[in-house]
Design a protein around this motif. Structure first.
Motif, PDB file in Angstrom:
ATOM      1  N   SER A 313       0.876  -1.175   0.000  1.00 17.10           N
ATOM      2  CA  SER A 313       0.000   0.000   0.000  1.00 17.10           C
ATOM      3  C   SER A 313       0.911   1.222   0.000  1.00 17.10           C
ATOM      4  CB  SER A 313      -0.854   0.042   1.268  1.00 17.10           C
ATOM      5  OG  SER A 313      -1.948  -0.804   1.156  1.00 17.10           O
ATOM      6  N   LEU A 314       0.947   1.936  -1.105  1.00 16.00           N
ATOM      7  CA  LEU A 314       1.918   3.026  -1.222  1.00 16.00           C
ATOM      8  C   LEU A 314       1.762   4.060  -0.116  1.00 16.00           C
ATOM      9  CD1 LEU A 314       2.090   3.723  -5.074  1.00 16.00           C
ATOM     10  CD2 LEU A 314       3.204   1.956  -3.723  1.00 16.00           C
ATOM     11  N   HIS A 315       0.501   4.377   0.252  1.00 14.99           N
ATOM     12  CA  HIS A 315       0.295   5.478   1.214  1.00 14.99           C
ATOM     13  C   HIS A 315       0.866   5.159   2.597  1.00 14.99           C
ATOM     14  CE1 HIS A 315      -3.105   3.065   2.689  1.00 14.99           C
ATOM     15  NE2 HIS A 315      -3.102   3.851   3.741  1.00 14.99           N
ATOM     16  N   PHE A 320       6.060   7.866  -0.277  1.00 14.31           N
ATOM     17  CA  PHE A 320       4.812   8.410  -0.850  1.00 14.31           C
ATOM     18  C   PHE A 320       4.024   9.259   0.137  1.00 14.31           C
ATOM     19  CE2 PHE A 320       6.004   4.537  -3.044  1.00 14.31           C
ATOM     20  CZ  PHE A 320       6.073   4.987  -4.352  1.00 14.31           C
ATOM     21  N   LYS A 321       4.019   8.855   1.434  1.00 15.68           N
ATOM     22  CA  LYS A 321       3.245   9.675   2.382  1.00 15.68           C
ATOM     23  C   LYS A 321       4.081  10.902   2.741  1.00 15.68           C
ATOM     24  CE  LYS A 321       4.301   7.093   6.594  1.00 15.68           C
ATOM     25  NZ  LYS A 321       3.821   6.204   7.590  1.00 15.68           N
ATOM     26  N   ASN A 322       3.433  11.981   3.013  1.00 13.59           N
ATOM     27  CA  ASN A 322       4.100  13.263   3.302  1.00 13.59           C
ATOM     28  C   ASN A 322       5.051  13.698   2.187  1.00 13.59           C
ATOM     29  OD1 ASN A 322       2.860  13.060   5.828  1.00 13.59           O
ATOM     30  ND2 ASN A 322       4.625  11.974   6.669  1.00 13.59           N
ATOM     31  N   ASN A 323       4.826  13.196   0.998  1.00  8.61           N
ATOM     32  CA  ASN A 323       5.651  13.595  -0.146  1.00  8.61           C
ATOM     33  C   ASN A 323       4.854  14.654  -0.912  1.00  8.61           C
ATOM     34  OD1 ASN A 323       6.765  13.853  -2.683  1.00  8.61           O
ATOM     35  ND2 ASN A 323       7.280  11.672  -2.892  1.00  8.61           N
ATOM     36  N   LYS A 327      -0.213  12.975  -4.141  1.00  8.43           N
ATOM     37  CA  LYS A 327      -1.475  13.376  -3.528  1.00  8.43           C
ATOM     38  C   LYS A 327      -2.263  12.091  -3.251  1.00  8.43           C
ATOM     39  CE  LYS A 327      -5.480  16.121  -4.837  1.00  8.43           C
ATOM     40  NZ  LYS A 327      -6.026  16.810  -6.009  1.00  8.43           N
ATOM     41  N   ILE A 328      -2.535  11.869  -1.966  1.00  7.59           N
ATOM     42  CA  ILE A 328      -3.245  10.645  -1.600  1.00  7.59           C
ATOM     43  C   ILE A 328      -4.716  10.986  -1.424  1.00  7.59           C
ATOM     44  CG2 ILE A 328      -3.456   8.893   0.220  1.00  7.59           C
ATOM     45  CD1 ILE A 328      -0.309   9.306   0.502  1.00  7.59           C
ATOM     46  N   VAL A 329      -5.564  10.319  -2.207  1.00 10.77           N
ATOM     47  CA  VAL A 329      -6.981  10.676  -2.236  1.00 10.77           C
ATOM     48  C   VAL A 329      -7.801   9.549  -1.603  1.00 10.77           C
ATOM     49  CG1 VAL A 329      -8.911  11.263  -3.758  1.00 10.77           C
ATOM     50  CG2 VAL A 329      -6.595  11.906  -4.412  1.00 10.77           C
TER      51      VAL A 329
END
Ligand SMILES: Cc1ncc(COP(=O)(O)O)c(C=O)c1O
Length: 368
Positions: A313-315, A320-323, A327-329
């Motif tokens: 899970s990339l997020h 990926f998170k806080n990058n 944009k995590i939707v």
């Protein structure tokens, strides 16, 4: 104790003979054998142009560049995938917009693609995960409605089909992996397929230091910036011979997958993910959902069975998170479910009926 690996590459005498032939020829860089390998991909998938690359990751990067994705653009990708799907978007200077996947199929949520499309969206990059084909009809409708490109991460899905057409001939550009977890493998390598001659020529040039292309052939001039993503003939020899056996390899995989389903479908502790309607799964991985997945996996491994998680899970990951470039939707419930519950079981061409029964019996005992 038995030792049952997750996968086993198909390396036979004829593969070794072909590699020997290349070594004896003295032509070790990308050349006639890679060309033949590309032709075999074109014949098999039905697409007009196939281009070998050093990996699926480099192939995805080239594909995004070919359709003009760059700084200021957004690309929509699924959260549940191998991180390479997300990295390539950043590599070309664009922003990854990450949406959830279906809890049933682990494929990108089509409604969420539409919700995430904005004026900066240049492409969507869905993944035909584990060999499960996408709904290309739905993707084409989205492409036509919003004017975006569909670049498919087809890392795992050589041999899969949708409505009778092979993956590789369904998206604007598809990119396959030839990593050893895939059943056609060159050790490292990738293959890009497209029916768009302009993009194919651009990619051919880019992977050959920016050389000119005339009539789909390289010329002795340098026309644009480029790099070196060529696949050596030594590696292509391995893939070329495997491609001659692909129908047989695929039917064995499908038979084994069907047997797993027969053995496990009535077990209330097991959920089998959905295959896309009107699709043919190529079972690069045979995956299922179980509770307490990590514990079950450890118990299987203790019994000599190399079970593995599905993917990531990339997020949940720092890259990926806080990058600010991602944009995590949404809430990612489908992706989190898959990340916590999905498990891949051993599947390879010569997995015996006895060994498969051992896997299933051991799993059933672990689930009691
Ligand atoms: C969905 C997906 N995309 C991309 C990749 C990267 O492929 P490669 O190792 O050929 O670059 C993988 C590798 O397993 C993958 O599973």
């Amino acid at each position: 104790m038995k030792r049952i690996p997750l996968i086993k590459p198909f390396i036979t005498g004829d593969v070794k003979d072909k590699v020997g032939e290349v070594l004896d020829s003295g032509y070790l860089t990308e050349g006639p054998v890679t060309r033949e390998f590309e032709k075999e991909f074109e014949r098999y998938t039905g697409c007009c142009r196939a281009l070998a690359m050093t990996s699926c990751t480099t192939g995805l990067e080239v594909a995004l560049r070919a359709v003009g994705v760059g700084q200021g653009d957004e690309v929509i990708i699924p959260d549940y995938t191998y991180p390479a799907t997300g990295h390539v978007v950043g590599l070309v200077g664009a922003r990854a917009v990450i949406v959830d996947v279906s809890r049933e199929s682990m494929l990108i949520e089509y409604d969420q693609i539409e919700e995430a499309i904005g004026r900066r969206t240049k492409a969507i990059l869905p993944v035909s995960l584990f060999g499960n084909p996408l709904d290309y009809q739905r993707l084409s409708e989205i492409r036509d409605k919003y004017g975006v490109h569909v670049i498919e991460d087809a890392a795992c899905s050589i041999g899969a089909e949708f409505r009778g057409t092979k993956v590789g001939n369904l998206a604007d550009i598809s990119v396959f992996s030839l990593h050893p977890r895939k059943f056609i493998t060159t050790g490292e390598g990738g293959m890009v397929t497209t029916n768009n001659a302009g993009w194919a020529d651009w990619m051919l040039s880019y992977k050959h230091f920016g050389m000119g292309v005339h009539d789909s052939r390289l010329t002795a001039s340098f026309e644009q910036p480029g790099t070196n993503y060529k696949l050596s003939d030594i590696l292509a020899a391995v893939g070329l011979v495997q491609m001659k056996h692909i129908d047989d390899l695929l039917s064995k995989r499908c038979l084994l997958a069907r047997r797993y389903v027969e053995y496990l479908q009535d077990n209330p502790q097991v959920i089998i993910p959905e295959t896309t309607p009107q699709g043919v799964h190529s079972y690069q991985s045979f995956c299922l959902f179980v509770e307490n997945r990590n514990q079950i996996m450890q118990e299987l491994r203790a019994q000599g069975i190399e079970a593995q998680i599905g993917t990531y899970s990339l997020h949940m990951h720092k890259a990926f998170k806080n990058n600010p470039n991602c944009k995590i939707v949404g809430d990612m419930v489908g992706s989190r479910y898959a990340y916590d519950h999905c498990m891949a079981l051993p599947l390879y061409h010569d997995l015996t009926a006895d060994d498969q029964e051992y896997v299933v019996d051991t799993l059933s005992r672990c689930l009691l």
